[in-house]
Design a protein around this motif. Structure first.
Motif, mmCIF file in Angstrom:
data_model
loop_
_atom_site.group_PDB
_atom_site.id
_atom_site.type_symbol
_atom_site.label_atom_id
_atom_site.label_comp_id
_atom_site.label_asym_id
_atom_site.label_seq_id
_atom_site.Cartn_x
_atom_site.Cartn_y
_atom_site.Cartn_z
ATOM 1 N N SER A 84 70.007 38.777 39.386
ATOM 2 C CA SER A 84 70.920 39.352 38.284
ATOM 3 C C SER A 84 72.052 39.852 38.420
ATOM 4 O O SER A 84 73.012 39.847 37.465
ATOM 5 N N TRP A 85 72.482 40.055 39.594
ATOM 6 C CA TRP A 85 73.659 40.946 39.945
ATOM 7 C C TRP A 85 74.879 40.239 39.579
ATOM 8 O O TRP A 85 75.716 41.005 38.825
ATOM 9 N N ALA A 86 75.174 38.891 39.587
ATOM 10 C CA ALA A 86 76.433 38.219 39.006
ATOM 11 C C ALA A 86 76.629 38.419 37.385
ATOM 12 O O ALA A 86 77.673 38.700 36.961
ATOM 13 N N ALA A 87 75.498 38.160 36.819
ATOM 14 C CA ALA A 87 75.507 38.269 35.641
ATOM 15 C C ALA A 87 75.771 39.626 34.785
ATOM 16 O O ALA A 87 76.367 39.692 33.973
ATOM 17 N N GLU A 88 75.048 40.669 35.525
ATOM 18 C CA GLU A 88 75.355 42.044 35.252
ATOM 19 C C GLU A 88 76.856 42.439 35.445
ATOM 20 O O GLU A 88 77.610 43.048 34.602
ATOM 21 N N LEU A 89 77.258 41.953 36.304
ATOM 22 C CA LEU A 89 78.789 42.376 37.004
ATOM 23 C C LEU A 89 79.607 41.603 35.916
ATOM 24 O O LEU A 89 80.716 42.246 35.327
ATOM 25 N N ALA A 90 79.294 40.442 35.497
ATOM 26 C CA ALA A 90 80.208 39.792 34.567
ATOM 27 C C ALA A 90 80.251 40.290 33.327
ATOM 28 O O ALA A 90 81.452 40.315 32.558
ATOM 29 N N ALA A 91 79.257 40.654 32.713
ATOM 30 C CA ALA A 91 79.134 41.593 31.423
ATOM 31 C C ALA A 91 80.170 42.691 31.403
ATOM 32 O O ALA A 91 80.597 42.834 30.447
ATOM 33 N N GLU A 92 80.008 43.394 32.563
ATOM 34 C CA GLU A 92 80.777 44.712 32.829
ATOM 35 C C GLU A 92 82.258 44.205 32.533
ATOM 36 O O GLU A 92 83.320 44.848 32.242
ATOM 37 N N VAL A 93 82.634 43.192 33.531
ATOM 38 C CA VAL A 93 84.092 42.643 33.567
ATOM 39 C C VAL A 93 84.542 42.247 32.198
ATOM 40 O O VAL A 93 85.613 42.438 31.915
ATOM 41 N N ARG A 94 83.660 41.446 31.581
ATOM 42 C CA ARG A 94 84.146 40.979 30.227
ATOM 43 C C ARG A 94 84.242 42.316 29.303
ATOM 44 O O ARG A 94 85.111 42.252 28.531
ATOM 45 N N ALA A 95 83.664 43.439 29.188
ATOM 46 C CA ALA A 95 83.599 44.336 28.587
ATOM 47 C C ALA A 95 85.088 45.129 28.917
ATOM 48 O O ALA A 95 85.752 45.720 27.906
ATOM 49 N N LEU A 127 87.786 43.706 30.111
ATOM 50 C CA LEU A 127 88.706 42.991 29.769
ATOM 51 C C LEU A 127 89.042 42.944 28.042
ATOM 52 O O LEU A 127 90.125 43.176 27.729
ATOM 53 N N ALA A 128 87.949 43.090 27.484
ATOM 54 C CA ALA A 128 88.084 43.224 25.904
ATOM 55 C C ALA A 128 88.601 44.532 25.747
ATOM 56 O O ALA A 128 89.402 44.550 24.675
ATOM 57 N N LEU A 129 88.395 45.543 26.278
ATOM 58 C CA LEU A 129 88.886 47.054 26.028
ATOM 59 C C LEU A 129 90.573 46.809 26.233
ATOM 60 O O LEU A 129 91.351 47.491 25.336
ATOM 61 N N ALA A 130 91.013 45.755 27.258
ATOM 62 C CA ALA A 130 92.348 45.714 27.262
ATOM 63 C C ALA A 130 92.931 44.774 26.271
ATOM 64 O O ALA A 130 94.160 44.531 26.387
ATOM 65 N N LEU A 190 87.923 34.844 28.143
ATOM 66 C CA LEU A 190 86.789 34.210 28.846
ATOM 67 C C LEU A 190 85.432 34.682 28.714
ATOM 68 O O LEU A 190 85.281 35.661 28.166
ATOM 69 N N THR A 191 84.508 33.930 28.788
ATOM 70 C CA THR A 191 83.132 34.030 28.439
ATOM 71 C C THR A 191 82.296 34.852 29.548
ATOM 72 O O THR A 191 83.017 34.643 30.456
ATOM 73 N N ALA A 192 81.365 35.343 29.047
ATOM 74 C CA ALA A 192 80.604 36.048 30.409
ATOM 75 C C ALA A 192 80.409 35.016 31.393
ATOM 76 O O ALA A 192 80.176 35.239 32.462
ATOM 77 N N GLY A 193 79.911 33.609 30.721
ATOM 78 C CA GLY A 193 79.502 32.803 31.574
ATOM 79 C C GLY A 193 80.213 32.398 32.533
ATOM 80 O O GLY A 193 80.201 31.911 33.722
ATOM 81 N N GLU A 194 81.664 31.875 32.055
ATOM 82 C CA GLU A 194 82.857 31.587 33.029
ATOM 83 C C GLU A 194 83.115 32.861 33.974
ATOM 84 O O GLU A 194 83.153 32.340 35.038
ATOM 85 N N ILE A 195 83.220 33.937 33.593
ATOM 86 C CA ILE A 195 83.327 34.814 34.422
ATOM 87 C C ILE A 195 82.229 35.020 35.725
ATOM 88 O O ILE A 195 82.619 35.126 36.800
ATOM 89 N N GLU A 196 81.011 34.933 35.269
ATOM 90 C CA GLU A 196 80.200 34.922 36.249
ATOM 91 C C GLU A 196 80.047 33.705 37.180
ATOM 92 O O GLU A 196 79.933 33.775 38.501
ATOM 93 N N VAL A 241 88.105 35.410 43.278
ATOM 94 C CA VAL A 241 87.470 35.423 41.828
ATOM 95 C C VAL A 241 88.346 34.921 40.743
ATOM 96 O O VAL A 241 88.106 33.794 40.091
ATOM 97 N N ALA A 242 89.476 35.649 40.615
ATOM 98 C CA ALA A 242 90.305 35.400 39.380
ATOM 99 C C ALA A 242 91.311 34.207 39.447
ATOM 100 O O ALA A 242 92.416 34.355 38.827
ATOM 101 N N THR A 243 91.266 33.634 40.471
ATOM 102 C CA THR A 243 92.425 32.613 40.936
ATOM 103 C C THR A 243 93.161 31.796 39.748
ATOM 104 O O THR A 243 94.124 31.654 39.718
ATOM 105 N N ASP A 244 92.257 31.334 38.748
ATOM 106 C CA ASP A 244 92.669 30.627 37.646
ATOM 107 C C ASP A 244 92.392 31.338 36.400
ATOM 108 O O ASP A 244 92.678 30.365 35.542
ATOM 109 N N TRP A 245 92.423 32.512 36.434
ATOM 110 C CA TRP A 245 92.343 33.272 35.276
ATOM 111 C C TRP A 245 93.642 33.486 34.418
ATOM 112 O O TRP A 245 94.816 33.281 35.222
ATOM 113 N N PRO A 246 93.875 33.600 33.230
ATOM 114 C CA PRO A 246 94.964 33.870 32.617
ATOM 115 C C PRO A 246 95.739 35.022 33.378
ATOM 116 O O PRO A 246 94.927 35.953 33.726
#
Length: 261
Positions: free
Chosen positions: A30-41, A43-46, A51-57, A93-98
């Motif tokens: 579950s490591w990637a899903a857990e990390l993705a949830a933290e990254v999404r949070a 990003l949301a704080l900023a 990006l959805t949690a699934g896309e980030i994962e 990881v974030a090569t094609d992210w906004p």
């Protein structure tokens, strides 16, 4: 235990890989899903929520896989440099992210690598390691850690929790020094810190293409292969051979004891 120990001189320093030697590791599914949830949070704080949690994962897993391929390729180089935290997040990881999302994870790359290391694996000290370290100190052999790591701070934290940080004189991690095995400079850094020549040290690792090759290039007194789950995952044929192969820390201790008698 295989490989003739005859002719091996007692070392002044015992240099140990981390994963596969000091500790056994097991991936957490579950490591990637857990990390993705933290990254999404984060990003949301900023103010970024595109990006959805699934896309980030998906991209975190893709980045980790690409990093694994990259690591295999660097083992063919004589003096590879280590991946920086910023490069891993920006280019793997974030090569094609906004732009905002990519800029944010790049700015936070070091703590994100640390969190990734914490979440990715379960770690357990290998049976016999504590006895091995104690015996080394009793016989005038200085133990140290020389290990590739995406984030060496995670390894430092683990050793500190078990008080093993007090049983090694120096810890050398690739992300902290900027080079990675099989670059012989990894071993040379540790040897300079300990005031010994590489020929007066043994290097113990669990991989042919990184550890055995690194020991040979650095000119260590003995290159010892300790078997782990990853030992047989050899990306390509390696010509260098270890001086000895051991199953576990207990066998390594017996090998050392032969040189102390």
């Amino acid at each position: 235990m295989t490989g003739a120990s005859h002719g091996l001189a007692a070392p002044r320093a015992l240099l140990l890989d981390f994963g596969g030697v000091i500790v056994e590791t097991a991936k957490r599914p579950s490591w990637a899903a857990e990390l993705a949830a933290e990254v999404r949070a984060m990003l949301a704080l900023a103010g970024f929520r595109d990006l959805t949690a699934g896309e980030i994962e998906t991209d975190i897993r893709a980045g980790a896989r690409a990093d694994s391929y990259w690591k295999d390729s660097t083992s063919r180089q004589f003096a590879p440099e280590e991946m920086t935290h910023r490069r891993f997040w920006a280019e793997f990881v974030a090569t094609d992210w906004p732009e905002q999302a990519r800029a944010l994870v790049t700015a936070e790359a070091s703590p994100l690598c640390r969190r990734m290391g914490e979440l990715r694996s379960e770690r357990r000290v290998r049976d016999g390691m504590k006895e091995l370290l104690a015996a080394c100190w009793d016989h005038g052999v200085t133990p140290a850690v020389v290990s590739n790591a995406l984030c060496g701070a995670v390894h430092r934290d683990f050793l500190a929790r078990d008080a093993l940080d007090r049983q090694v004189a120096v810890q050398v991690y690739s992300d902290e020094v900027g080079v990675r095995k099989p670059n012989p400079e990894m071993i040379r850094i540790a040897c300079r810190a300990l005031g010994v020549d590489p020929s007066e040290s043994w290097y113990v690792g669990d991989n042919h293409d990184r550890d055995v090759v690194c020991g040979a290039r650095a000119g260590v007194g003995a290159s010892v292969l300790m078997l782990s789950r990853s030992t047989e995952k050899v990306p390509y044929q390696v010509r260098q051979r270890p001086h000895a192969t051991v199953e576990n820390p207990y066998e390594l201790l017996r090998l050392l004891e032969e040189t102390w008698t």
